[in-house]
Design an enzyme around this catalytic site. Structure first.
Site, mmCIF file in Angstrom:
data_model
loop_
_atom_site.group_PDB
_atom_site.id
_atom_site.type_symbol
_atom_site.label_atom_id
_atom_site.label_comp_id
_atom_site.label_asym_id
_atom_site.label_seq_id
_atom_site.Cartn_x
_atom_site.Cartn_y
_atom_site.Cartn_z
ATOM 1 C CG ASP A 112 -2.392 0.827 0.938
ATOM 2 O OD1 ASP A 112 -2.946 0.827 -0.133
ATOM 3 O OD2 ASP A 112 -2.574 1.884 1.369
ATOM 4 C CG ASP B 222 5.793 7.533 -11.319
ATOM 5 O OD1 ASP B 222 5.703 7.486 -9.997
ATOM 6 O OD2 ASP B 222 5.735 6.835 -11.601
ATOM 7 C CE LYS C 41 8.156 4.482 -9.427
ATOM 8 N NZ LYS C 41 7.094 4.223 -9.999
#
Ligand code: ITT
Length: 202
Positions: free
Chosen positions: A74, A159, A179
Site C-alpha cells: 500500500d 510519477d 525508478k
C-alpha cells in the site's frame, strides 16, 4: 546440494504497474501470483487508517482465501503543504474510481499558488507479508517535490509530478530500473527481499 525451489507468493493487487515493479525487482527468485490468478476473490475494503494497516488488510484477506503466502503493497503520497494529504487516500484523491490523470489534475489544483520551495513531498510504501506462521511488514520512502506541471511519459500515478532532486528528473522521466533503484517501492522491496532471506524463505 539440493536446489531450493522457487517460493510462490500471491501479491494482493490487480494494479499492473505495481506488478511490473515487483517482478522487475524480484526477478525469478519468487514466482509471483496476483489477484488476476484468483478471479473469484472478492473486492476488499481498504478502510485502514494507515498504509500499513491497509497493506495488512489486503495481505491477510488473500492469504485467508488462498492459503498461500501473501504480500501486499500500500502506497501513499504525502505532501507537506497539504498536511500529509493525499496519504492513505492517494488512489481516490479526486473521488471514488478516479483515474491517475484525475488525481494528478486534482493535486495540481489543490497546490495552486504554492511556491516551488514549499512543495516538498514523499512517497511511502508499506509492504505486509502474511503466511500461516508469521506476519510482518517493511517500509520504504523517498523524498522529492511536486512540480507545477507534468513531465515525462513513464511510470504511473503521480510519477509525472514527482521530482527527484539528486537525478534532476521526475519519476516519469526514469526507466523502470532507475525508478526501482531509488523509489519508495524499490526500497521497500529491498527490505522485503532482505527479510525473506533472513527468515530463510529465499
Ligand atoms: P492496490 O491497492 O490494488 O494494490 P492501488 O492502485 O489502489 O492498487 P495503492 O492504494 O497502494 O494502489 O496506491 C494509491 C495510489 O497511489 C495509486 O492509485 C497511484 O495513484 C499512487 N501510486 C502508488 N504507487 C505509486 C508510484 O510508484 N508512483 C506514483 N504513484 C503511485
Amino acid at each position: 546440494m539440493k536446489k531450493k525451489s522457487t517460493a510462490t507468493i500471491v501479491l494482493a493487487t490487480h494494479n499492473r504497474d505495481k506488478i511490473r515493479e515487483f517482478n522487475a525487482k524480484l526477478g525469478n527468485r519468487i514466482q509471483l501470483k496476483t489477484l488476476d490468478d484468483f478471479p473469484d476473490f472478492p473486492e476488499v475494503a481498504e478502510n485502514g487508517g494507515s498504509i500499513r494497516e491497509n497493506a495488512y488488510i489486503k495481505a491477510r484477506a488473500i492469504h485467508a482465501h488462498t492459503g498461500l503466502p501473501a504480500v501486499a503493497d500500500d502506497t501513499g503520497l504525502e505532501v507537506d503543504a497539504l498536511d500529509g494529504a493525499p496519504g492513505v487516500y492517494s488512489s481516490r484523491f479526486a473521488g471514488e474510481n478516479a483515474s491517475y490523470r484525475d488525481n494528478v489534475q486534482h493535486l495540481l489544483k489543490q497546490m495552486k499558488g504554492i511556491p516551488q520551495e514549499q512543495r516538498s513531498a514523499r512517497f511511502r510504501t508499506s509492504i505486509a507479508y502474511v503466511d500461516n506462521q508469521e506476519a510482518w511488514d517493511v517500509e520504504g520512502f523517498v523524498e522529492g517535490c511536486i512540480l507545477k506541471e507534468v513531465r515525462g511519459e513513464g511510470g504511473f500515478g503521480y510519477d509525472p509530478l514527482f521530482f527527484f532532486e539528486p537525478l534532476q528528473k521526475t519519476f516519469s522521466e526514469m526507466d523502470l530500473k532507475e525508478k526501482n533503484r531509488i523509489s519508495h517501492r524499490g526500497k521497500a522491496l529491498d527490505a522485503f527481499i532482505h527479510t525473506l532471506k533472513n527468515k530463510k524463505h529465499l
